[in-house]
Design an enzyme around this catalytic site. Structure first.
Site, PDB file in Angstrom:
ATOM      1  N   CYS A  21       0.837  -1.208   0.000  1.00 22.82           N
ATOM      2  CA  CYS A  21       0.000   0.000   0.000  1.00 22.82           C
ATOM      3  C   CYS A  21       0.875   1.262   0.000  1.00 22.82           C
ATOM      4  CB  CYS A  21      -0.991  -0.032   1.162  1.00 22.82           C
ATOM      5  SG  CYS A  21      -2.429   1.051   0.884  1.00 22.82           S
ATOM      6  N   HIS A  71      -3.771  -5.221   1.083  1.00 25.60           N
ATOM      7  CA  HIS A  71      -3.503  -5.689   2.435  1.00 25.60           C
ATOM      8  C   HIS A  71      -3.985  -7.138   2.532  1.00 25.60           C
ATOM      9  CE1 HIS A  71      -2.440  -1.723   3.905  1.00 25.60           C
ATOM     10  NE2 HIS A  71      -3.558  -1.226   3.409  1.00 25.60           N
TER      11      HIS A  71
END
Length: 506
Positions: free
Chosen positions: A336, A429
């Protein structure tokens, strides 16, 4: 059984989250239909729910303890700090602007109705709801606008336990003082105490607990021992430091060493927990360039302030150390915000996370990032390193791809992330929680670094997480007065509890 309970704490990180998870798991094992609830959470550790919103990761873990899928109903208000003075506000899973600490006070009156309505609705759908407080109810400077501790307890008539972490020292004073500074109507709902992380012979603590009971008129419902085998998702950044997990010895001759850069605004740092479930994988958070020496895999985790954390990375010397690690052909994974840092450029034209403008990334991947005003949320699936994978996305950044190979092929066939040999990046994630993917990644790391490491073929992250939840339930069952706990849940705080001065003085 039917009813509700609030677990408050003397401090942040006192053990509220894990105690709620343990109580939830214990009730679930008794056949009770139970759900978790946290009115207001402040955390950059979050997940995407099955109903398409965003909640704190701790509430998703508590939901798993209850046998439930994560839902926005469990955490109606989430604050995600971007700086020391401002936070993004997420209500019912969706972003509703940003606030400062002072401006947020003006919104709380309306949000009290939001959270009490959410709790009332949840109680109609489950027999028991176990609520978690936020910070400490002793923060009396915030009491007038509180919606997560005694403000919620008063509005919903919740019996309340206060848990204190004895590791911090002074736990008896913390428990007494938390009660004593509260006004009488708040004190009337505080029904007992729990001591967390005790080491040694409980008989040594008993005289203090007896005196606490004489001073307050309230019992201690349990002394939970320190359990070295327990490690579970940290609620906030206080939990991110040093070694992660309790890895078993390696199956081969060598360990694999993973260094996770501890960014100032780390987000979803728990992504790396899955690595620490593997035998022979040592995972540590690092904050200095020298700590990357000898690392087989370096991980740049998520960030709530990508540009600011990238500036810190450069100022600390870690950016140069990370780049040198990659140039030496050693594995590097960005997740991310960490993935975005590896890009050539980060363009934030709308000032979503930083001052509007284009910023230079580390240039280690053939990709550019553009920040969109709307947040990208999702629970995608696909394939990566030849394995089926699932994950979740929470980000404003959009990748503008070059010619690099994709790390993930999503279910709709679109590419995501970059696989550039030793350097990899993804917005997903939870990717490391996929057992097959994690094994293939560790095999690549071992091959690249020449380690005599043998990957386990039996490790299951889901099973390891379930075992941790069962351990929490075992601790609750063995060390709490569960009969008294059940009585509180069903019948509320006893009438006539003593009012303790000074706040209770005439």
């Amino acid at each position: 059984m039917s009813g509700a309970l609030l677990v408050a704490g003397t401090t942040s990180d006192a053990g509220k989250s894990v105690l709620v998870a343990g109580i939830c798991r214990w009730l679930r094992r008794q056949g009770v239909d139970v759900a978790p609830f946290k009115a207001q959470n402040m955390s950059n550790n979050s997940v995407v729910t099955t109903d398409g919103g965003e909640i704190g990761r701790a509430q998703a873990l508590q939901a798993a303890a209850c046998g439930l899928a994560p839902s926005v109903a469990f955490n109606p208000v989430l604050l995600k700090p971007g700086t020391d003075r401002s936070s993004q506000v997420v209500v019912h899973g969706r972003v509703q602007g940003s606030v400062t600490a002072l401006s947020y006070r003006e919104r709380k009156a309306a949000l009290l109705e939001v959270v009490t309505t959410a709790l009332a609705d949840l109680r109609t759908r489950h027999d028991v709801v176990v609520c978690e407080g936020a910070g400490s109810p002793a923060e009396i400077n915030l009491r007038a606008t509180d919606i997560a501790n005694m403000g919620l307890a008063r509005a919903a008539a919740l019996p309340t336990l206060v848990v204190g972490d004895i590791d911090r020292g002074g736990v008896l004073a913390h428990l007494f003082g938390t009660l004593a500074v509260l006004e009488p109507a708040d004190q009337a709902l505080i029904a007992g105490f729990v001591v967390n992380k005790f080491r040694g012979d409980p008989a040594l603590l008993e005289p203090g607990l007896a005196q606490l009971a004489r001073l307050t008129g309230r019992p201690t419902l349990g002394v939970v021992p320190y359990a070295p085998e327990l490690w579970i998702d940290a609620e906030d950044s206080l939990g991110h430091g040093g070694a992660v997990g309790r890895p078993a010895p390696p199956l081969g001759a060598d360990w694999l060493r993973v260094a996770v850069v501890r960014l100032p605004r780390v987000s979803n740092g728990t992504d790396v927990d899955a690595l620490a479930t593997e035998p022979g994988v040592s995972v540590r958070y690092v904050t200095a360039p020298g700590e990357l020496t000898g690392a087989d895999l370096v991980v740049l985790p998520g960030s709530k302030a990508t540009v600011a954390d990238l500036a810190w990375l450069r100022a600390s010397g870690l950016a140069d150390a990370v780049a040198a690690h990659a140039r030496a052909g050693r594995p590097l994974l960005g997740i991310c915000g960490g993935y975005q840092m590896l890009a050539r450029t980060i363009d934030d034209p709308h000032g979503v996370e930083a001052a509007p403008g284009r910023h230079a990334g580390l240039g280690l991947l053939d990709v550019d990032v553009v920040f969109d005003p709307a947040k990208h949320l999702g629970n995608p699936t696909g394939t990566a390193l030849g394995e089926g994978v699932a994950g979740y996305e929470i980000h404003h950044g959009r990748e503008v791809r070059g010619d690099a190979a994709a790390l993930v092929t999503q279910a709709d066939g679109t590419p995501e992330g970059v696989d550039a040999g030793p350097v990899l990046g993804t917005h997903w994630h939870g990717l490391l929680e996929n057992d097959g993917f994690r094994r293939r990644l560790l095999e690549r790391v071992a091959t690249t670094t020449g380690r005599a490491f043998r990957v386990s073929t039996t490790t299951s992250f889901a099973a390891a997480r379930a075992a941790q939840l069962d351990l929490l339930a075992d601790l609750v069952e063995a060390h709490l007065d569960t009969a008294a706990l059940s009585e509180l849940i069903e019948h509320g705080a006893p009438a006539g509890l003593r009012v303790v001065p000074p706040a209770g003085a005439p």
